[in-house]
Design a protein around this motif. Structure first.
Motif, PDB file in Angstrom:
ATOM      1  N   SER A   1       5.717  95.378 -11.321  1.00 37.13           N
ATOM      2  CA  SER A   1       7.162  95.268 -11.417  1.00 37.13           C
ATOM      3  C   SER A   1       7.607  94.565 -12.690  1.00 37.13           C
ATOM      4  O   SER A   1       8.741  94.703 -13.127  1.00 37.13           O
ATOM      5  CB  SER A   1       7.723  94.528 -10.202  1.00 37.13           C
ATOM      6  OG  SER A   1       7.223  93.198 -10.178  1.00 37.13           O
ATOM      7  N   ALA A   2       6.707  93.801 -13.312  1.00 38.63           N
ATOM      8  CA  ALA A   2       7.048  93.117 -14.557  1.00 38.63           C
ATOM      9  C   ALA A   2       6.564  93.869 -15.785  1.00 38.63           C
ATOM     10  O   ALA A   2       6.805  93.451 -16.909  1.00 38.63           O
ATOM     11  CB  ALA A   2       6.449  91.709 -14.544  1.00 38.63           C
ATOM     12  N   ALA A   3       5.866  95.009 -15.575  1.00 46.13           N
ATOM     13  CA  ALA A   3       5.310  95.749 -16.708  1.00 46.13           C
ATOM     14  C   ALA A   3       6.403  96.487 -17.467  1.00 46.13           C
ATOM     15  O   ALA A   3       7.461  96.795 -16.931  1.00 46.13           O
ATOM     16  CB  ALA A   3       4.260  96.754 -16.212  1.00 46.13           C
ATOM     17  N   THR A   4       6.148  96.766 -18.740  1.00 44.72           N
ATOM     18  CA  THR A   4       7.068  97.571 -19.537  1.00 44.72           C
ATOM     19  C   THR A   4       6.462  98.952 -19.731  1.00 44.72           C
ATOM     20  O   THR A   4       5.253  99.150 -19.568  1.00 44.72           O
ATOM     21  CB  THR A   4       7.324  96.924 -20.904  1.00 44.72           C
ATOM     22  OG1 THR A   4       6.122  96.977 -21.680  1.00 44.72           O
ATOM     23  CG2 THR A   4       7.767  95.479 -20.745  1.00 44.72           C
ATOM     24  N   PHE A   5       7.316  99.907 -20.119  1.00 45.46           N
ATOM     25  CA  PHE A   5       6.827 101.285 -20.242  1.00 45.46           C
ATOM     26  C   PHE A   5       5.947 101.482 -21.474  1.00 45.46           C
ATOM     27  O   PHE A   5       5.330 102.532 -21.628  1.00 45.46           O
ATOM     28  CB  PHE A   5       7.998 102.275 -20.242  1.00 45.46           C
ATOM     29  CG  PHE A   5       8.950 102.106 -21.392  1.00 45.46           C
ATOM     30  CD1 PHE A   5       8.746 102.760 -22.598  1.00 45.46           C
ATOM     31  CD2 PHE A   5      10.055 101.288 -21.267  1.00 45.46           C
ATOM     32  CE1 PHE A   5       9.628 102.610 -23.643  1.00 45.46           C
ATOM     33  CE2 PHE A   5      10.951 101.131 -22.308  1.00 45.46           C
ATOM     34  CZ  PHE A   5      10.734 101.792 -23.508  1.00 45.46           C
ATOM     35  N   THR A   6       5.892 100.500 -22.377  1.00 41.24           N
ATOM     36  CA  THR A   6       4.995 100.611 -23.543  1.00 41.24           C
ATOM     37  C   THR A   6       3.695  99.855 -23.343  1.00 41.24           C
ATOM     38  O   THR A   6       2.820  99.905 -24.209  1.00 41.24           O
ATOM     39  CB  THR A   6       5.692 100.075 -24.803  1.00 41.24           C
ATOM     40  OG1 THR A   6       6.105  98.726 -24.580  1.00 41.24           O
ATOM     41  CG2 THR A   6       6.898 100.924 -25.151  1.00 41.24           C
ATOM     42  N   ASP A   7       3.563  99.154 -22.214  1.00 38.69           N
ATOM     43  CA  ASP A   7       2.344  98.393 -21.935  1.00 38.69           C
ATOM     44  C   ASP A   7       1.337  99.329 -21.271  1.00 38.69           C
ATOM     45  O   ASP A   7       1.079  99.247 -20.073  1.00 38.69           O
ATOM     46  CB  ASP A   7       2.691  97.204 -21.029  1.00 38.69           C
ATOM     47  CG  ASP A   7       1.546  96.212 -20.927  1.00 38.69           C
ATOM     48  OD1 ASP A   7       0.557  96.386 -21.662  1.00 38.69           O
ATOM     49  OD2 ASP A   7       1.648  95.271 -20.114  1.00 38.69           O
ATOM     50  N   LEU A   8       0.783 100.243 -22.063  1.00 35.18           N
ATOM     51  CA  LEU A   8       0.013 101.360 -21.522  1.00 35.18           C
ATOM     52  C   LEU A   8      -1.416 100.988 -21.138  1.00 35.18           C
ATOM     53  O   LEU A   8      -1.910 101.378 -20.079  1.00 35.18           O
ATOM     54  CB  LEU A   8      -0.009 102.504 -22.539  1.00 35.18           C
ATOM     55  CG  LEU A   8       1.358 103.032 -22.990  1.00 35.18           C
ATOM     56  CD1 LEU A   8       1.195 104.012 -24.139  1.00 35.18           C
ATOM     57  CD2 LEU A   8       2.089 103.693 -21.818  1.00 35.18           C
ATOM     58  N   ALA A   9      -2.099 100.255 -22.009  1.00 37.94           N
ATOM     59  CA  ALA A   9      -3.537 100.020 -21.825  1.00 37.94           C
ATOM     60  C   ALA A   9      -3.836  99.288 -20.531  1.00 37.94           C
ATOM     61  O   ALA A   9      -4.940  99.433 -19.977  1.00 37.94           O
ATOM     62  CB  ALA A   9      -4.093  99.247 -23.019  1.00 37.94           C
TER      63      ALA A   9
END
Length: 848
Positions: free
Chosen positions: A8-16
């Motif tokens: 829920s705290a992740a961003t859409f660019t935090d892919l790895a």
């Protein structure tokens, strides 16, 4: 559905962080988050560390996704534009001057660095620039921050309950804020994207949905009409969890019907309300309330809130939204990129009320905007467009009813409606246009817009004509799509297509233009750049004329071809072959220099093949039947290795030189930096090539071709004519022709012919032709190459009957060879298709 709190705290660019989970699923394979992150990192490196303004021509493909994520990750403000609207791309490039332009084609990303650094002052918070849902009223862009994107993605993922096991099919364009929100919200939760550009009416789309176990897809109101058409309600989709709907108001009865369908079939319907200015979403209607309260927009999204401000003189107030997803502000010029936050809450312009149960309902609009098929349309701007077309109008409309237009006086309503559909990007069926004697007005003199809305009533369906009563008729405007399909052998012609985007070339141009002239009357000079739908909206001439007008280059090609044959049979001496090189350069610049670099190169290759293949085939036959030619002729190499003296082996010099020129310019434009230079300075680029090729004209540089004189510079003169888009430039090219052509051939008549022909295509758009000969002229021009090839074998056999018979007899043979070469590829494809149907092949099944 429970969601990992870490996600829920992740961003859409935090892919790895999502490791080997599937990120992108297509019909051809699966890409994990780790693999996607690696590809994004590669593009980040290509874009560099200095913040620059990047424009991305977006498609629903993997390369677009990677480019988008790379730009946002690296902090480059990104201007997102739909790739399928090249005019919009070029317009925004000119208006906002991006430092880098990204395009995708054929599975690769093209990076066009227009300058090494940046010429813009870019605010630290600026992350994304998008159009206002396709608004036709203004060129304004919405300025969004990275926080806007991340907060909206988290909010949407939260109320939809998106988890790592979810997979969304990409049913909407990447460049549309609604479609982009689907991507951001799923990547933020480590979910998968079933990446496709297929329509929901395509059976392959549903095969992909089942194969990749898609759990959701997004829809606009028009999508539900398509879903109904394909029998979606009865489809077996065991993995489908929910459908989202936004992009305009869906009629309450349809909301109720589809919500009830979902309850029966095991999926939910989320009706949502939003705007680009709010990074896509502001409200959603919980699925369990959709059937009971189908006319409402629901409740604010998590993190957002509504209030209703009173509006003087109206029973309902204006809906105002606040939340972390509200835009920074608008941009109307490059200078606005330096601005920070100017907007803290969004005044939606919608009139609303709040029900006792907390649900909000939109009851009208404060301004004259409607949203149709996901596009926001300014009704006042539509009236201004019609005014520019000479029509006084009153425009009304609704989200679910489309546009209703009253036009005062006598006008071609069908043509106006089609022009509007193209200009606005709307389905033709969304526009109901009525011609009236007087616009309806109130007692105050103001337009009575409710009366305009009442003009639309169910149209009477004309009775079918019995087959026995059908009669052949002349082609008219309604036949334009079929004419394009037949002349270009393209069954996929759409209203938005043009001659250029359908990969037309100078050979097909002639045949097509002649049939269009017969169906529509005189064509505009730029008809090859106009959409099929716009051409189909033109009025057909009311009466048949004794004299027709055909484009100058077409008439000159036909006349020059006849003169070539006549000169070779010694009926008269009037050499016109070199004029055809000018026309070839003119047509090359018009038809071959559009689209991306890869698209241009494919078009160049196809054009070369259409010349080389029939030429080589015929010369090989001539080699077998006569002793006049050598193997060098077959391979079009006589100009390189042939004899110095003029013999029969030089009969095909024209074809060889044309191929040499086309190969040379194709090789030049394959160089990315030259391709960029040509796009940036098209006229100067043509003059530069002309200057270089004049070195061979004046024997300053020997190109190493023994005979005849090199003709590269004539081709470049024609190219320059096509790029001369104003009077000053046309005068310059005319002067250059008058200065460089005389003295080049020691044949004053030939030189005058070249100059006069060039002046005609420069200054005279069309030449008169007897109407009875219009189609014949078109055939001769279209078959010019084939007549040139075949006449060498035909006229010797006809000479005993006289020179006139020899000339006339050569022409139908060449036209016949042209027709054969057009028919043969299609016949081969149909034969192969029939063969495959008779011998079906079982596809090999492989794992993902």
């Amino acid at each position: 559905m429970s969601v990992d709190p870490d996600l829920s705290a992740a961003t859409f660019t935090d892919l790895a962080r999502h490791g080997n989970r599937p990120a992108v699923l297509t019909a051809h394979g699966v890409l994990s988050y780790r693999q996607l992150a690696a590809r994004v990192d590669d593009v980040v490196m290509r874009l560099g560390t200095e913040r620059r303004l990047v424009l991305l021509a977006a498609r629903n493909d993997l390369e677009t996704l990677v480019a988008y994520l790379a730009a946002v990750t690296a902090g480059h403000p990104l201007l997102l534009v739909p790739a399928d609207k090249p005019a919009a791309v070029e317009s925004l490039v000119a208006a906002y001057e991006p430092d880098v332009v990204l395009r995708t084609s054929g599975g690769s990303l093209e990076v066009d660095e227009r300058r090494p650094g940046t010429r813009h002052e870019l605010h630290p918070e600026l992350a994304l620039l998008v159009s206002t849902s396709g608004s036709t009223g203004s060129p304004k862009l919405v300025r969004l921050s990275r926080t806007n994107l991340e907060e909206n993605a988290r909010s949407i993922a939260g109320y939809l309950g998106i988890g790592p096991d979810d997979r969304a099919a990409t049913t909407l364009p990447f460049s549309y804020c609604y479609g982009l929100s689907v991507i951001n919200s799923h990547l933020a939760r480590g979910a998968g994207l079933v990446l496709t550009d297929l329509s929901v009416v395509d059976p392959c789309f549903w095969d992909l949905v089942r194969q990749r176990r898609a759990t959701s897809f997004a829809a606009v109101p028009y999508s539900f009409d398509l879903l109904d058409r394909v029998g979606f309600a009865d489809m077996d989709l065991p993995n489908l969890r929910y459908i989202t709907q936004a992009g305009g108001r869906l009629a309450p009865e349809k909301v109720r019907a589809w919500a009830e369908t979902g309850q029966r079939r095991g999926w939910d319907l989320f009706v949502m309300y939003g705007a680009t200015e709010a990074t896509a979403r502001m409200a959603y209607l919980p699925p369990d309330l959709a059937a009971e309260h189908p006319g409402t927009i629901g409740v604010p999204i998590p993190g957002g809130s509504f209030r209703i401000d009173p509006v003087d003189g109206l029973p309902h107030g204006e809906l105002v939204y606040s939340g972390p997803n509200v835009m920074l502000g608008y941009a109307e010029s490059p200078g606005d990129f330096a601005l920070g936050r100017e907007v803290h809450e969004l005044r939606t312009g919608d009139l609303a009320r709040r029900h006792a149960n907390g649900l909000y309902e939109v009851v009208g609009r404060r301004s004259r905007f409607v949203k149709i098929a996901g596009l926001r349309v300014d009704l006042g701007q539509v009236e201004r467009i019609l005014a520019d077309l000479g029509a006084v109008s009153a425009v009304a409309g609704s989200d679910d009813g489309g546009l209703v237009i009253a036009v005062e006086g006598e006008h071609d309503g069908g043509m106006l409606a089609k022009v509007l559909a193209v200009d606005l990007g709307l389905p033709r069926t969304a526009i109901a246009l009525h011609t009236v004697e007087r616009l309806p007005r109130l007692g105050t003199g103001k337009i009575d817009y409710p009366a305009v809305l009442r003009l639309t009533a169910p149209a009477a369906v004309p009775a079918a004509v019995p087959a026995s009563e059908e009669r052949p008729v002349r082609e008219g405007p309604a036949d334009v799509p079929r004419i394009f399909a037949e002349c270009l052998d393209r069954p996929d012609v759409r209203d938005a297509d043009t001659f250029v985007t359908l990969d037309g070339d100078s050979l097909s141009y002639v045949a097509l233009s002649v049939r269009l002239e017969a169906a529509l009357g005189p064509l505009p000079a730029d008809w090859h750049l106009l959409p099929v739908g716009e051409l189909a909206g033109r009025s057909k001439p009311r009466r048949r004329r004794l004299v027709s007008f055909l484009e100058s280059s077409i008439v000159l090609r036909a006349v020059a071809t006849v003169c070539i044959v006549a000169a070779h049979v010694e009926l008269f001496t009037f050499h016109t072959a070199h004029l055809l090189f000018v026309i070839a350069g003119f047509n090359f610049a018009r038809f071959q220099l559009t689209g991306t670099r890869s698209a241009r190169l494919r078009r160049h290759a196809r054009s070369l093949a259409r010349i080389v293949v029939p030429s080589v085939a015929f010369i090989a036959v001539a080699y077998v039947l006569t002793d006049d030619y050598s193997l060098a002729n077959i391979f079009l190499l006589n100009g390189m290795v042939g004899p110095q003296e003029v013999t029969s082996e030089w009969h095909f010099w024209f074809v060889e030189m044309l191929v040499y020129v086309l190969v040379a310019v194709t090789a030049l434009l394959a160089l990315p930096w030259l391709d960029r230079l040509e796009r940036r300075l098209p006229f100067a680029f043509a003059l530069g090539l002309l200057a270089v090729t004049l070195l061979s004209r004046y024997d300053i540089v020997d190109p190493g071709l023994p005979k005849p004189l090199p003709v590269f510079w004539l081709f470049m003169l024609g190219w320059a004519v096509a790029r001369a888009d104003d009077t000053r430039r046309r005068l310059l090219v005319s002067v250059l022709a008058a200065l460089t052509v005389p003295g080049s051939f020691d044949d004053p008549l030939r030189e005058v012919t070249i100059v006069v022909g060039l002046l005609l295509i420069t200054w005279v758009p069309a030449l008169p032709v007897p109407s009875a000969l219009r189609r014949v002229t078109g055939w001769l021009a279209a078959a010019s190459l084939y007549i040139y090839l075949t006449h060498w074998l035909v006229y010797p056999m006809l000479m005993p009957f006289g020179q006139v018979v020899a000339v006339v007899g050569c022409l139908p043979v060449g036209v016949g060879y042209w027709a054969l070469c057009r028919w043969l590829p299609t016949a081969v494809v149909r034969w192969r298709a029939r063969s495959m149907q008779r011998s079906p092949v079982t596809p090999e099944v492989s794992g993902t």
